[in-house]
Design a protein around this motif. Sequence first.
Motif, PDB file in Angstrom:
ATOM      1  N   GLU A  14       0.872  -1.224  -0.085  1.00 52.50           N
ATOM      2  CA  GLU A  14      -0.100   0.005  -0.011  1.00 52.50           C
ATOM      3  C   GLU A  14       0.920   1.331  -0.103  1.00 52.50           C
ATOM      4  O   GLU A  14       0.369   2.262   0.627  1.00 52.50           O
ATOM      5  N   LEU A  15       2.052   1.133  -0.840  1.00 52.63           N
ATOM      6  CA  LEU A  15       2.824   2.466  -0.937  1.00 52.63           C
ATOM      7  C   LEU A  15       2.568   2.936  -2.388  1.00 52.63           C
ATOM      8  O   LEU A  15       3.316   2.637  -3.287  1.00 52.63           O
ATOM      9  N   LEU A  16       1.451   3.640  -2.433  1.00 52.37           N
ATOM     10  CA  LEU A  16       1.007   4.242  -3.483  1.00 52.37           C
ATOM     11  C   LEU A  16       2.037   4.989  -4.539  1.00 52.37           C
ATOM     12  O   LEU A  16       2.191   4.899  -5.810  1.00 52.37           O
ATOM     13  N   GLU A  17       2.745   5.981  -3.766  1.00 54.56           N
ATOM     14  CA  GLU A  17       3.518   7.021  -4.293  1.00 54.56           C
ATOM     15  C   GLU A  17       4.540   6.013  -5.116  1.00 54.56           C
ATOM     16  O   GLU A  17       4.932   6.288  -6.283  1.00 54.56           O
ATOM     17  N   ALA A  18       5.417   5.211  -4.368  1.00 55.55           N
ATOM     18  CA  ALA A  18       6.380   4.235  -4.762  1.00 55.55           C
ATOM     19  C   ALA A  18       6.052   3.493  -5.878  1.00 55.55           C
ATOM     20  O   ALA A  18       6.565   3.188  -6.871  1.00 55.55           O
ATOM     21  N   GLU A  19       4.682   2.727  -6.051  1.00 53.85           N
ATOM     22  CA  GLU A  19       3.972   2.131  -6.982  1.00 53.85           C
ATOM     23  C   GLU A  19       3.991   2.875  -8.026  1.00 53.85           C
ATOM     24  O   GLU A  19       4.325   2.395  -9.471  1.00 53.85           O
ATOM     25  N   LEU A  20       3.548   3.990  -8.174  1.00 56.08           N
ATOM     26  CA  LEU A  20       3.190   4.901  -9.403  1.00 56.08           C
ATOM     27  C   LEU A  20       4.511   5.156 -10.033  1.00 56.08           C
ATOM     28  O   LEU A  20       4.482   5.321 -11.241  1.00 56.08           O
ATOM     29  N   GLU A  21       5.562   5.619  -9.198  1.00 55.30           N
ATOM     30  CA  GLU A  21       6.762   6.022  -9.498  1.00 55.30           C
ATOM     31  C   GLU A  21       7.273   4.828 -10.315  1.00 55.30           C
ATOM     32  O   GLU A  21       8.232   5.210 -11.354  1.00 55.30           O
TER      33      GLU A  21
ATOM     34  N   LEU B 156      -1.145   2.379 -14.882  1.00 52.73           N
ATOM     35  CA  LEU B 156      -0.627   3.703 -14.336  1.00 52.73           C
ATOM     36  C   LEU B 156      -2.195   4.313 -14.162  1.00 52.73           C
ATOM     37  O   LEU B 156      -2.683   4.901 -13.198  1.00 52.73           O
ATOM     38  N   ALA B 157      -3.120   4.456 -15.402  1.00 46.41           N
ATOM     39  CA  ALA B 157      -4.434   4.804 -15.478  1.00 46.41           C
ATOM     40  C   ALA B 157      -5.212   4.453 -14.232  1.00 46.41           C
ATOM     41  O   ALA B 157      -5.772   5.013 -13.652  1.00 46.41           O
ATOM     42  N   GLN B 158      -5.522   3.137 -14.259  1.00 44.38           N
ATOM     43  CA  GLN B 158      -6.142   2.253 -13.456  1.00 44.38           C
ATOM     44  C   GLN B 158      -5.882   2.595 -12.022  1.00 44.38           C
ATOM     45  O   GLN B 158      -6.930   2.819 -11.039  1.00 44.38           O
ATOM     46  N   ARG B 159      -4.641   2.445 -11.418  1.00 46.01           N
ATOM     47  CA  ARG B 159      -4.194   2.722 -10.058  1.00 46.01           C
ATOM     48  C   ARG B 159      -4.527   4.308  -9.539  1.00 46.01           C
ATOM     49  O   ARG B 159      -4.868   4.593  -8.509  1.00 46.01           O
ATOM     50  N   CYS B 160      -4.378   5.109 -10.541  1.00 47.74           N
ATOM     51  CA  CYS B 160      -4.661   6.509 -10.162  1.00 47.74           C
ATOM     52  C   CYS B 160      -5.971   6.694 -10.128  1.00 47.74           C
ATOM     53  O   CYS B 160      -6.546   7.489  -9.309  1.00 47.74           O
ATOM     54  N   LEU B 161      -6.858   6.125 -10.857  1.00 46.70           N
ATOM     55  CA  LEU B 161      -8.430   6.193 -10.823  1.00 46.70           C
ATOM     56  C   LEU B 161      -8.700   5.512  -9.450  1.00 46.70           C
ATOM     57  O   LEU B 161      -9.581   6.199  -8.835  1.00 46.70           O
ATOM     58  N   GLN B 162      -8.230   4.382  -9.089  1.00 50.34           N
ATOM     59  CA  GLN B 162      -8.748   3.703  -7.999  1.00 50.34           C
ATOM     60  C   GLN B 162      -8.251   4.418  -6.740  1.00 50.34           C
ATOM     61  O   GLN B 162      -8.946   4.551  -5.702  1.00 50.34           O
ATOM     62  N   ALA B 163      -7.228   5.244  -6.958  1.00 50.46           N
ATOM     63  CA  ALA B 163      -6.697   6.294  -5.661  1.00 50.46           C
ATOM     64  C   ALA B 163      -7.385   7.470  -5.674  1.00 50.46           C
ATOM     65  O   ALA B 163      -7.132   8.222  -4.709  1.00 50.46           O
TER      66      ALA B 163
ATOM     67  N   ALA C 136      -5.001  10.279 -13.818  1.00 54.63           N
ATOM     68  CA  ALA C 136      -5.942   8.933 -14.404  1.00 54.63           C
ATOM     69  C   ALA C 136      -6.496   9.442 -15.836  1.00 54.63           C
ATOM     70  O   ALA C 136      -6.277   8.719 -16.697  1.00 54.63           O
ATOM     71  N   ALA C 137      -7.139  10.450 -15.829  1.00 53.95           N
ATOM     72  CA  ALA C 137      -7.469  10.921 -17.062  1.00 53.95           C
ATOM     73  C   ALA C 137      -6.642  11.187 -18.145  1.00 53.95           C
ATOM     74  O   ALA C 137      -6.790  10.995 -19.279  1.00 53.95           O
TER      75      ALA C 137
END
Length: 648
Positions: free
Chosen positions: A295-302, A355-362, A368-369
């Motif tokens: 659940e480390l969103l920033e690290a995952e997206l990076e 990337l898009a999916q995880r941003c939308l989920q977060a 996401a858009a």
Amino acid sequence: MAASGESCVSLWRGENDELVRRWRRVTRSPGPGCSVAETAQQCRLAFTKLLQKIQGLPAVLPALPLELTILYNSLLFDIHLSSSSDAELLAGIDYGLTRVLEAYSVPDHSISPEGRWKKLLQEGASKELQAALHQLAALQAALWLVTNRLEAVEDLFRILTGAKDLEPSPCSSHQNELLSLLQTWRPQDSEEYDPLVAQSVRDLKEILWTSAAFLQGIQQLEAGNSTAALAFFKAAAAGLSSKRVLAQTFTLMGCCNLRLGKPQVALQHLRRALQVDFTFLPALHQAALLYRQLELLEAELESLALLYQALDGPMEVTSESVDPHFLIRIERLIRSAQRTPFFAQKCPAGVKYLLAQRCLQAGRAGEAAEHYLDLLAMLQEGPLPQVCQSKMPVLPRIPEVFLEAASALEELAKHEDALVVCEEVVTRTSLLVPKKLRLGPGLNGDEDVLWAKSPGTVQEQRRESLCCILWRAAAHVIQGWACGRLGEAKEAISHFSRSLDDLLRIHFVSADGACNSSAEEEWEKLRLSEMKILPQIRQLALTGRGAQFLELGRDKEALMDFQHSLHVCPDSPSANWYLVHTLWKLGRRKEAAAHWQKFVPKSAPMDEKAEGSFPLYLQSCARQMKFPQAESLIKNMEGFLGGKSLEP
């Protein structure tokens, strides 16, 4: 004649030595006139001609050590350049062994390769011939490792070592005989640089060790034995290796630790993999998956952003950490392991979607858009592969990508853009939507499928038809909520009605007689996947249309929609709140209060759990479905219940 034979041997030795020296000169300091690759090709051709010259004569014992050494060198270059198939290379070794048996007058009819080795090593060969045989045996083992024949390799080294007093394998408590045999094996040629060979057998022994440990680690990991696999990978990491193979090893050690419930240790190994070889992208992907689990969103997206950037640009090749003169490298021996799902190469489109999916989920709708629009642009440029070196799909079905993009735009209040994206889904699916779709276990007729002549089974065609109906219905629902937020109530009602009309195309029927277990299984899969979405779309459409009826003052029509919505989903918090509100507006306050008392103790306007049960592309609509006037209604109902009894 003897002098002539000795002269030939001396001449052949000179040619062999000169080729080896030339190879070493070029690999140590390649000049502008001749590249390493060109030199390797020239040496291969020269060794092949020399070997043909020798093997064109009868085999004699004094010349055999040199002949086998030249065969060894020739095969080294063949393997390095992949100029022959593995079967041809093994046949070359077999022929070399056959000539040795002929020189000893030993018949070799119906003798297996293992049997040949056993006979030769029991013939009391000279020290020079023993050294040449051990060199050739190392190549035999290397080629067997390429085809993952670990048991054959183990049998060969049991013959070479005599299998006496094996040293303990370094694989912790997981004793492994093959690694112990390799550790015990002492090839006759122990010098670091033999003047006769292009790659020393000592170096080859180290490569065999690392490859055997790596391949057995893969076997244990695929068998679900993570502890044993980890021990093998630790052994491989301690051996001679290239940067790429070491990065692969650390990545797999991370996967093992993750399976063993040690995510932090797994993360350390993945970081080490990237430190060793930052171009090894599977390690970056595995790190992204691990960050998600932690659940480390920033690290995952990076990590995903770096992965996409690397995949979308020119691929960099990492430099090797092993000596450049090595003709046989570990990558060649472990190529069968490269098909493991842990190393499956991702496609740029698949990573962009993640990337898009995880941003939308977060809840990061803006990012996401942006990612979704980039992905839609990629889709417009041409078809994307549905798989990339793995059986896992790169993307969900394309209409779902469009619907998720529309949902992200809705979150940003870009309603007009969402309408356009949804219209694309409606247009593309309209020709594939049947007028009526009959569904049920064991239903075999295809008269209701519009395009029944298309490839695939009837069940697959029905499933595809169902998906098309659901996608178009979902697009109309998103359009309905978008129009509602734009203040276009009549247009919103029209879209919601179209969605409901699409869902009415689906007819559930009972099977005619008993159906087999396969049909029941297919029906159950359908019921738990696509059909689960059907009531959710109907609920969103009915509740949305009812809300727009309220905006137009058509309260009775709104009441009917809310009642139907509750019939579809009795536990829907939003429909319950809207129903009470509508009954209150119609002056039916006792009914409103009675219903209120039934559902309020166990309901909220819309909780996160209920919202999360919807597909990602419908979650924006689910949030919009939340009743907006909860505080006012609570105040009215508490005032009414506090001042008047419901008893007649």
